[in-house]
Motif scaffolding. Structure first.
Motif, PDB file in Angstrom:
ATOM      1  N   GLY A 126       0.780  -1.242   0.000  1.00 15.08           N
ATOM      2  CA  GLY A 126       0.000   0.000   0.000  1.00 15.08           C
ATOM      3  C   GLY A 126       0.811   1.290   0.000  1.00 15.08           C
ATOM      4  O   GLY A 126       0.238   2.374  -0.107  1.00 15.08           O
ATOM      5  N   LEU A 127       2.146   1.211   0.124  1.00 15.27           N
ATOM      6  CA  LEU A 127       2.959   2.435   0.123  1.00 15.27           C
ATOM      7  C   LEU A 127       2.824   3.131  -1.246  1.00 15.27           C
ATOM      8  O   LEU A 127       2.948   2.478  -2.274  1.00 15.27           O
ATOM      9  CB  LEU A 127       4.433   2.057   0.373  1.00 15.27           C
ATOM     10  CG  LEU A 127       5.408   3.186   0.658  1.00 15.27           C
ATOM     11  CD1 LEU A 127       5.169   3.768   2.051  1.00 15.27           C
ATOM     12  CD2 LEU A 127       6.853   2.677   0.566  1.00 15.27           C
ATOM     13  N   PRO A 128       2.550   4.460  -1.261  1.00 19.11           N
ATOM     14  CA  PRO A 128       2.374   5.124  -2.559  1.00 19.11           C
ATOM     15  C   PRO A 128       3.666   5.227  -3.374  1.00 19.11           C
ATOM     16  O   PRO A 128       4.762   5.160  -2.829  1.00 19.11           O
ATOM     17  CB  PRO A 128       1.872   6.525  -2.179  1.00 19.11           C
ATOM     18  CG  PRO A 128       1.983   6.649  -0.721  1.00 19.11           C
ATOM     19  CD  PRO A 128       2.332   5.327  -0.114  1.00 19.11           C
ATOM     20  N   SER A 129       3.485   5.443  -4.691  1.00 18.17           N
ATOM     21  CA  SER A 129       4.623   5.618  -5.603  1.00 18.17           C
ATOM     22  C   SER A 129       5.500   6.767  -5.114  1.00 18.17           C
ATOM     23  O   SER A 129       4.988   7.810  -4.697  1.00 18.17           O
ATOM     24  CB  SER A 129       4.120   5.954  -7.007  1.00 18.17           C
ATOM     25  OG  SER A 129       3.304   4.921  -7.497  1.00 18.17           O
ATOM     26  N   ASP A 130       6.823   6.587  -5.190  1.00 10.15           N
ATOM     27  CA  ASP A 130       7.732   7.619  -4.665  1.00 10.15           C
ATOM     28  C   ASP A 130       9.169   7.304  -5.112  1.00 10.15           C
ATOM     29  O   ASP A 130       9.426   6.272  -5.740  1.00 10.15           O
ATOM     30  CB  ASP A 130       7.650   7.615  -3.123  1.00 10.15           C
ATOM     31  CG  ASP A 130       8.064   8.948  -2.512  1.00 10.15           C
ATOM     32  OD1 ASP A 130       8.542   9.818  -3.241  1.00 10.15           O
ATOM     33  OD2 ASP A 130       7.916   9.088  -1.278  1.00 10.15           O
TER      34      ASP A 130
END
Ligand SMILES: NC(=O)c1ccc[n+]([C@@H]2O[C@H](COP(=O)([O-])OP(=O)(O)OC[C@H]3O[C@@H](n4cnc5c(N)ncnc54)[C@H](O)[C@@H]3O)[C@@H](O)[C@H]2O)c1
Length: 336
Positions: free
Chosen positions: A235-239
């Motif tokens: 679930g960690l957002p794109s970065d």
């Protein structure tokens, strides 16, 4: 997981394949054919793959056809022209492979429903380096002088734009510095140059002995990419993410050389006069974000990283079973 690696025949791609297989994943690869002397050939990586295709990443129809056939959940994009000095000789090829290749990859992944997450591998050289002796953080401006660094900064910006404005998939950017480990035979890189000087029984010629780099063992860097994928799927957002050592391990070229040569008594080096091609004097990465948000950090100290590397070349040159030795290093790393 079903995983596709572009650049799987290269130095990092071969280690990544061995590491992911050890972790129980299904791995396929897309790249140019391996160099005759390579980690890929000496450790039999080809046999570990479910599928592989040797083709140019600029050939969009071959790339997208292969991605559709493999139907991966996860893609690691490593394929690139990765050498700074070669990029001065072949700038057009460097820009074309690194920028067009990345665009082809992102667009082909977009068209493949199974792909959930992509990690695009750029480099610490994407940051605009004004030699201010500071460790770069992810929000620092990008830019480059030589064609390699600039092409990677372009690939990085392209990926950021793609993930913000085109794609709904997880797209992570991983920026690491100079990695070391067994099985690198590239031109104009420190460890391969040291190894070749040992084979030739002549003093190593070292450019910029006082240049500082955020050295780390290749397995630590790849472990960072794997942490990133795990968190992205969770679930960690794109970065964008830096992967480097802690500040006490920003070391000079001479430090690496001295430590590597402790394993080969009698070996010597001499500084090489500059040839005018610009290379940064100080490059360091702050990886605080990865330390705190991914729970990742290097497992190997600077000294262990260099010693694991010299051990690999010593075993390789004495005709030990290098495939087995490489697998043992991976197992020991995972056990840490
Ligand atoms: N090795 C390092 O210290 C380091 C540091 C920072 C970033 N990187 C990045 O890591 C990635 C891998 O680097 P490496 O050290 O393993 O390099 P490498 O030269 O060993 O491997 C490069 C891979 O890319 C493939 N490739 C090159 N041109 C291609 C093309 N036109 N079409 C398809 N495949 C192509 C090669 O076949 C090979 O598999 C690169 O993106 C590089 O920029 C490496």
């Amino acid at each position: 997981m079903r995983i596709l690696i572009t650049g799987h025949t290269g130095f990092k791609g071969s280690w990544l394949t061995i590491l992911l297989k050890e972790l129980g994943h299904d791995v396929s690869g897309f790249a140019l054919a391996p160099e005759p002397e390579s980690l890929f050939n000496s450790t039999g990586v080809s046999k570990m793959l479910s599928r592989e295709l040797y083709a140019d990443i600029r050939d969009k129809s071959k790339l997208s056809g292969f991605i559709a056939e493999v139907s991966p959940n996860v893609v690691f994009h490593l394929a690139a022209q990765p050498l700074v000095r070669y990029s001065y000789l072949e700038p057009t090829e460097t820009f074309s492979v690194n920028v067009d290749g990345t665009l082809n990859l992102l667009d082909s992944c977009e068209a493949c429903e199974t792909v959930e997450a992509v990690v695009v591998i750029t480099t610490d050289k994407v940051y605009r380096n004004e030699e201010k002796q500071k460790a770069f953080v992810e929000s620092d401006p990008l830019g480059g002088t030589d064609p390699y660094s600039t092409s990677k900064a372009m690939a990085d910006l392209l990926t950021q734009s793609w993930s913000r404005s085109v794609s709904k998939k997880k797209i992570m950017i991983a920026r690491a510095g100079n990695v070391i480990g067994g099985g690198d035979f590239s031109r104009d890189r420190l460890i391969p140059d040291l190894y070749r000087s040992l084979v030739a029984k002549s003093p190593a010629q070292i450019r910029n002995p006082l240049a500082v780099r955020p050295w780390q063992h290749v397995l630590d860097c790849l472990n960072g990419y794997i942490h990133l994928i795990d968190k992205a799927l969770g679930g960690l957002p794109s970065d964008s993410w830096n992967f480097g050592p802690e500040s006490e391990d920003y070391r000079t070229v001479k430090d690496v050389t001295d430590q590597f040569f402790t394993a080969f008594p009698g070996s010597t080096f001499s500084p090489l006069d500059g040839d005018g091609l610009h290379e940064a004097n100080f490059l360091a990465l702050s990886s605080e974000k990865a330390f705190s948000k991914l729970g990742w950090r290097n497992k190997l100290t600077f000294q262990e990283s260099v010693d694991w590397t010299s051990d690999w070349y010593r075993n390789f040159s004495s005709n030990e079973d290098i495939a087995e030795f490489t697998k043992e290093q991976v197992k020991e790393f995972l056990g840490k």
